[in-house]
Design an enzyme around this catalytic site. Structure first.
Site, PDB file in Angstrom:
ATOM      1  N   ASP A 117       9.243  48.711-107.356  1.00  0.00           N
ATOM      2  CA  ASP A 117      10.204  47.843-108.046  1.00  0.00           C
ATOM      3  C   ASP A 117      10.398  46.595-107.203  1.00  0.00           C
ATOM      4  OD1 ASP A 117      10.620  49.673-110.142  1.00  0.00           O
ATOM      5  OD2 ASP A 117      12.076  50.782-108.937  1.00  0.00           O
ATOM      6  N   ASP A 135       8.852  48.069-116.315  1.00  0.00           N
ATOM      7  CA  ASP A 135      10.144  48.535-116.842  1.00  0.00           C
ATOM      8  C   ASP A 135      10.636  47.611-117.953  1.00  0.00           C
ATOM      9  OD1 ASP A 135      10.167  50.598-114.980  1.00  0.00           O
ATOM     10  OD2 ASP A 135      11.233  49.391-113.492  1.00  0.00           O
TER      11      ASP A 135
END
Length: 219
Positions: A117, A135
């Site tokens: 991330d 995402d």
């Protein structure tokens, strides 16, 4: 074919960004993205589980669940690919965007054993969330499919209500027509009775006149 390219483009773009982040010095994170005016920050986070670290200790489950879901969604997309029409196009678009993001994260889980991330949007509650392009694609694709499904439900509900209203209107019109015909029938019966009464009166008067005439002649 364009939808397969879309899937490959999203997954490839996300993996390229992850590769770039992984090559950076961990000490350089977090930092503000240039020219973002502080609204976007870059990170180098590793998530071994689902969002917010859920089930990170159960790696086998974390890999198998997304694999099963993605396999099923690919089957749906392959079923929709030959279909035409606006409804199928929207469904294929939403599925392709979702699958592109999901495949990128699945690759991370299978190969790296964690998902990279790398950015956060510094607005409201999003400040606490660090995610990646994959995402975002999953959220966007799911949103398209959800919104489209909601529109279909609303249209179906509206169509049902319209059909009920039309049926009620037809029934009301039929009832009014029947009542009108009934009134016309009653009026016709009354007119017939009046005609019969007039004939009876005229007959009686004629009979009396004839009797009176005959009496005068006999005298």
């Amino acid at each position: 074919m364009i939808y397969l390219f879309l899937i490959a483009g999203i997954a490839g773009g996300d993996l390229a960004l992850k590769w770039w982040v992984e090559k950076q010095d961990p000490k350089d994170f977090p930092r503000e993205l240039e020219k973002s005016r502080g609204r976007i920050w870059l990170y180098r986070n590793h998530n071994a589980g689902f969002p917010f670290g859920f089930l990170e200790k159960y790696q086998q489950v974390v890999r198998l669940i997304p694999l099963s879901i993605i396999s099923g969604l690919f089957g749906v997309l392959l079923y929709l690919l030959p279909k035409k029409g606006a409804q199928a196009q929207v469904q294929k678009l939403g599925l392709s965007i979702l699958l592109g993001g999901a495949l990128s994260n699945l690759y991370d889980r299978m190969v790296r054993h964690y998902v990279v991330d790398y950015f956060s949007i510094r607005i409201g509650f999003l400040k606490k969330v660090v995610f990646n392009l994959g995402d975002f694609a999953v959220f966007l694709g799911s949103g398209i499919l959800g919104a489209f499904g909601l529109c279909l439900d609303l249209r179906e509900t509206f169509a049902k209500k319209t059909a009920v209203m039309e049926t009620a209107a037809i029934a009301a019109a039929a009832t009014e027509s029947a009542l009108s015909r009934q009134k016309e029938g009653i009026s016709a019966v009354k007119i017939g009775k009046i005609g019969k009464n007039r004939k009876a009166v005229i007959g009686k008067f004629s009979l009396r006149f004839l009797r009176s005439f005959l009496r005068q002649r006999s005298r």
